[in-house]
Design a protein around this motif. Structure first.
Motif, PDB file in Angstrom:
ATOM      1  N   ASN A   1       0.817  -1.217   0.000  1.00  0.00           N
ATOM      2  CA  ASN A   1       0.000   0.000   0.000  1.00  0.00           C
ATOM      3  C   ASN A   1       0.856   1.276   0.000  1.00  0.00           C
ATOM      4  O   ASN A   1       0.320   2.374   0.147  1.00  0.00           O
ATOM      5  CB  ASN A   1      -0.960   0.002   1.186  1.00  0.00           C
ATOM      6  CG  ASN A   1      -0.244  -0.010   2.521  1.00  0.00           C
ATOM      7  OD1 ASN A   1       0.976   0.067   2.600  1.00  0.00           O
ATOM      8  ND2 ASN A   1      -1.006  -0.138   3.593  1.00  0.00           N
ATOM      9  N   ASP A   2       2.177   1.135  -0.159  1.00  0.00           N
ATOM     10  CA  ASP A   2       3.126   2.248  -0.251  1.00  0.00           C
ATOM     11  C   ASP A   2       3.342   2.999   1.065  1.00  0.00           C
ATOM     12  O   ASP A   2       4.009   4.018   1.085  1.00  0.00           O
ATOM     13  CB  ASP A   2       2.735   3.240  -1.357  1.00  0.00           C
ATOM     14  CG  ASP A   2       2.716   2.593  -2.721  1.00  0.00           C
ATOM     15  OD1 ASP A   2       3.479   1.633  -2.938  1.00  0.00           O
ATOM     16  OD2 ASP A   2       1.926   3.038  -3.578  1.00  0.00           O
ATOM     17  N   LYS A   3       2.798   2.500   2.155  1.00  0.00           N
ATOM     18  CA  LYS A   3       3.023   3.142   3.452  1.00  0.00           C
ATOM     19  C   LYS A   3       4.298   2.578   4.073  1.00  0.00           C
ATOM     20  O   LYS A   3       4.654   1.429   3.850  1.00  0.00           O
ATOM     21  CB  LYS A   3       1.843   2.910   4.382  1.00  0.00           C
ATOM     22  CG  LYS A   3       0.590   3.618   3.920  1.00  0.00           C
ATOM     23  CD  LYS A   3      -0.541   3.408   4.887  1.00  0.00           C
ATOM     24  CE  LYS A   3      -1.769   4.144   4.382  1.00  0.00           C
ATOM     25  NZ  LYS A   3      -2.905   3.942   5.273  1.00  0.00           N
ATOM     26  N   TYR A   4       4.988   3.416   4.844  1.00  0.00           N
ATOM     27  CA  TYR A   4       6.143   2.944   5.595  1.00  0.00           C
ATOM     28  C   TYR A   4       5.978   3.336   7.056  1.00  0.00           C
ATOM     29  O   TYR A   4       5.281   4.289   7.393  1.00  0.00           O
ATOM     30  CB  TYR A   4       7.464   3.506   5.034  1.00  0.00           C
ATOM     31  CG  TYR A   4       7.647   4.997   5.186  1.00  0.00           C
ATOM     32  CD1 TYR A   4       8.221   5.542   6.339  1.00  0.00           C
ATOM     33  CD2 TYR A   4       7.268   5.872   4.182  1.00  0.00           C
ATOM     34  CE1 TYR A   4       8.404   6.911   6.476  1.00  0.00           C
ATOM     35  CE2 TYR A   4       7.457   7.236   4.301  1.00  0.00           C
ATOM     36  CZ  TYR A   4       8.023   7.746   5.451  1.00  0.00           C
ATOM     37  OH  TYR A   4       8.197   9.107   5.590  1.00  0.00           O
TER      38      TYR A   4
ATOM     39  N   VAL B   1       4.171   7.868   3.499  1.00  0.00           N
ATOM     40  CA  VAL B   1       3.780   7.221   2.256  1.00  0.00           C
ATOM     41  C   VAL B   1       4.884   7.423   1.221  1.00  0.00           C
ATOM     42  O   VAL B   1       5.438   8.520   1.095  1.00  0.00           O
ATOM     43  CB  VAL B   1       2.462   7.814   1.721  1.00  0.00           C
ATOM     44  CG1 VAL B   1       2.088   7.197   0.386  1.00  0.00           C
ATOM     45  CG2 VAL B   1       1.338   7.623   2.721  1.00  0.00           C
ATOM     46  N   ILE B   2       5.192   6.386   0.483  1.00  0.00           N
ATOM     47  CA  ILE B   2       6.196   6.475  -0.574  1.00  0.00           C
ATOM     48  C   ILE B   2       5.495   6.834  -1.884  1.00  0.00           C
ATOM     49  O   ILE B   2       4.496   6.214  -2.256  1.00  0.00           O
ATOM     50  CB  ILE B   2       6.969   5.156  -0.726  1.00  0.00           C
ATOM     51  CG1 ILE B   2       7.746   4.873   0.560  1.00  0.00           C
ATOM     52  CG2 ILE B   2       7.905   5.210  -1.932  1.00  0.00           C
ATOM     53  CD1 ILE B   2       8.440   3.543   0.590  1.00  0.00           C
ATOM     54  N   GLU B   3       6.040   7.851  -2.557  1.00  0.00           N
ATOM     55  CA  GLU B   3       5.556   8.246  -3.878  1.00  0.00           C
ATOM     56  C   GLU B   3       6.587   7.767  -4.893  1.00  0.00           C
ATOM     57  O   GLU B   3       7.792   7.850  -4.638  1.00  0.00           O
ATOM     58  CB  GLU B   3       5.385   9.763  -3.940  1.00  0.00           C
ATOM     59  CG  GLU B   3       4.361  10.267  -2.939  1.00  0.00           C
ATOM     60  CD  GLU B   3       4.317  11.779  -2.839  1.00  0.00           C
ATOM     61  OE1 GLU B   3       5.044  12.466  -3.587  1.00  0.00           O
ATOM     62  OE2 GLU B   3       3.563  12.282  -1.985  1.00  0.00           O
ATOM     63  N   TRP B   4       6.118   7.285  -6.057  1.00  0.00           N
ATOM     64  CA  TRP B   4       6.983   6.591  -7.010  1.00  0.00           C
ATOM     65  C   TRP B   4       7.172   7.365  -8.311  1.00  0.00           C
ATOM     66  O   TRP B   4       6.276   8.066  -8.774  1.00  0.00           O
ATOM     67  CB  TRP B   4       6.371   5.228  -7.338  1.00  0.00           C
ATOM     68  CG  TRP B   4       6.249   4.370  -6.120  1.00  0.00           C
ATOM     69  CD1 TRP B   4       5.247   4.387  -5.203  1.00  0.00           C
ATOM     70  CD2 TRP B   4       7.174   3.383  -5.678  1.00  0.00           C
ATOM     71  NE1 TRP B   4       5.490   3.471  -4.206  1.00  0.00           N
ATOM     72  CE2 TRP B   4       6.676   2.836  -4.482  1.00  0.00           C
ATOM     73  CE3 TRP B   4       8.381   2.905  -6.181  1.00  0.00           C
ATOM     74  CZ2 TRP B   4       7.330   1.834  -3.778  1.00  0.00           C
ATOM     75  CZ3 TRP B   4       9.027   1.907  -5.477  1.00  0.00           C
ATOM     76  CH2 TRP B   4       8.513   1.387  -4.295  1.00  0.00           C
TER      77      TRP B   4
ATOM     78  N   ALA C   1      10.729   3.366  -9.497  1.00  0.00           N
ATOM     79  CA  ALA C   1      11.628   3.574  -8.351  1.00  0.00           C
ATOM     80  C   ALA C   1      10.982   4.544  -7.357  1.00  0.00           C
ATOM     81  O   ALA C   1      10.183   5.397  -7.746  1.00  0.00           O
ATOM     82  CB  ALA C   1      12.962   4.139  -8.829  1.00  0.00           C
ATOM     83  N   PRO C   2      11.329   4.434  -6.077  1.00  0.00           N
ATOM     84  CA  PRO C   2      10.803   5.409  -5.112  1.00  0.00           C
ATOM     85  C   PRO C   2      11.344   6.810  -5.432  1.00  0.00           C
ATOM     86  O   PRO C   2      12.466   6.950  -5.910  1.00  0.00           O
ATOM     87  CB  PRO C   2      11.323   4.921  -3.761  1.00  0.00           C
ATOM     88  CG  PRO C   2      12.311   3.855  -4.035  1.00  0.00           C
ATOM     89  CD  PRO C   2      12.202   3.446  -5.457  1.00  0.00           C
ATOM     90  N   GLN C   3      10.534   7.836  -5.166  1.00  0.00           N
ATOM     91  CA  GLN C   3      10.966   9.205  -5.413  1.00  0.00           C
ATOM     92  C   GLN C   3      10.888  10.059  -4.142  1.00  0.00           C
ATOM     93  O   GLN C   3      11.880  10.624  -3.730  1.00  0.00           O
ATOM     94  CB  GLN C   3      10.130   9.844  -6.518  1.00  0.00           C
ATOM     95  CG  GLN C   3      10.588  11.241  -6.886  1.00  0.00           C
ATOM     96  CD  GLN C   3       9.813  11.826  -8.057  1.00  0.00           C
ATOM     97  OE1 GLN C   3       8.722  11.369  -8.400  1.00  0.00           O
ATOM     98  NE2 GLN C   3      10.379  12.845  -8.663  1.00  0.00           N
ATOM     99  N   TYR C   4       9.711  10.159  -3.539  1.00  0.00           N
ATOM    100  CA  TYR C   4       9.519  10.980  -2.340  1.00  0.00           C
ATOM    101  C   TYR C   4       8.882  10.142  -1.239  1.00  0.00           C
ATOM    102  O   TYR C   4       8.206   9.150  -1.510  1.00  0.00           O
ATOM    103  CB  TYR C   4       8.611  12.175  -2.630  1.00  0.00           C
ATOM    104  CG  TYR C   4       9.154  13.111  -3.679  1.00  0.00           C
ATOM    105  CD1 TYR C   4      10.287  13.872  -3.446  1.00  0.00           C
ATOM    106  CD2 TYR C   4       8.520  13.228  -4.916  1.00  0.00           C
ATOM    107  CE1 TYR C   4      10.787  14.729  -4.412  1.00  0.00           C
ATOM    108  CE2 TYR C   4       9.004  14.084  -5.890  1.00  0.00           C
ATOM    109  CZ  TYR C   4      10.134  14.831  -5.628  1.00  0.00           C
ATOM    110  OH  TYR C   4      10.626  15.670  -6.590  1.00  0.00           O
ATOM    111  N   ALA C   5       9.081  10.595   0.002  1.00  0.00           N
ATOM    112  CA  ALA C   5       8.461   9.922   1.142  1.00  0.00           C
ATOM    113  C   ALA C   5       8.095  10.949   2.207  1.00  0.00           C
ATOM    114  O   ALA C   5       8.769  11.070   3.227  1.00  0.00           O
ATOM    115  CB  ALA C   5       9.384   8.851   1.704  1.00  0.00           C
TER     116      ALA C   5
END
Length: 172
Positions: A124-127, A153-156, A161-165
């Motif tokens: 779910n892109d949450k960390y 939350v991780i934005e892609w 690839a991951p971009q922002y968090a």
């Protein structure tokens, strides 16, 4: 009689200490984190740094960087272990800069907090991460040994690839 007086005195002293402890406990501190992933992690100019950005603490802006130490995937969950440092932040001298997603400038100020954590990201892109403060300088010395919580939350990137968090950082 003397024994009873001693017992009463010990009980009064114990109750006084118990009453004072909660009043002296520090209120948690924390704030927003804005992180950017280093596409050069493992190979670029700063291969040891995975994420870098800013964190707000006590109304001040600080720099923050993460240094992974291990990871493993279990099903759809990605578990990771890392160290992190929070640095004084000078807005006149760029703390970090990226070129095409690769960290190309890293000018950390004086470290004011450092620690380690364990975390997980899911489908779910949450960390979320939990750890401890292992070292600190002025004005955070009293936070050594305290628990740290981070979540967001991780934005892609479109290419996967991951971009922002964006997220939150809290010390209890």
């Amino acid at each position: 009689m003397r024994k009873k007086l001693s017992v009463v005195l010990v009980l009064v002293l114990a109750l006084t200490v118990i009453a004072v402890a909660p009043a002296s406990a520090k209120k948690p501190i924390g704030g927003d984190m804005e992180l950017e992933f280093n596409l050069g992690f493992g190979a670029g100019p700063y291969p040891a740094i995975s994420w870098v950005g800013t964190v707000g603490l006590e109304g001040e802006l600080y720099g923050i960087a993460f240094f992974p130490t291990d990871a493993k995937d279990v099903g759809t969950a990605h578990h990771f272990w890392e160290g992190w440092k929070v640095y004084e932040y000078d807005t006149g001298d760029p703390f970090f800069a990226f070129t095409d997603g690769v960290l190309t400038t890293f000018n950390p100020g004086i470290p004011v907090l450092e620690g380690s954590d364990r975390g997980v990201t899911n489908h779910n892109d949450k960390y979320r991460m939990r750890g401890t403060v292992d070292g600190a300088t002025e004005p955070f010395e009293e936070w050594i040994g305290r628990r740290v919580h981070m979540a967001g939350v991780i934005e892609w990137y479109e290419f996967g690839a991951p971009q922002y968090a964006p997220g939150s950082f809290r010390i209890n």
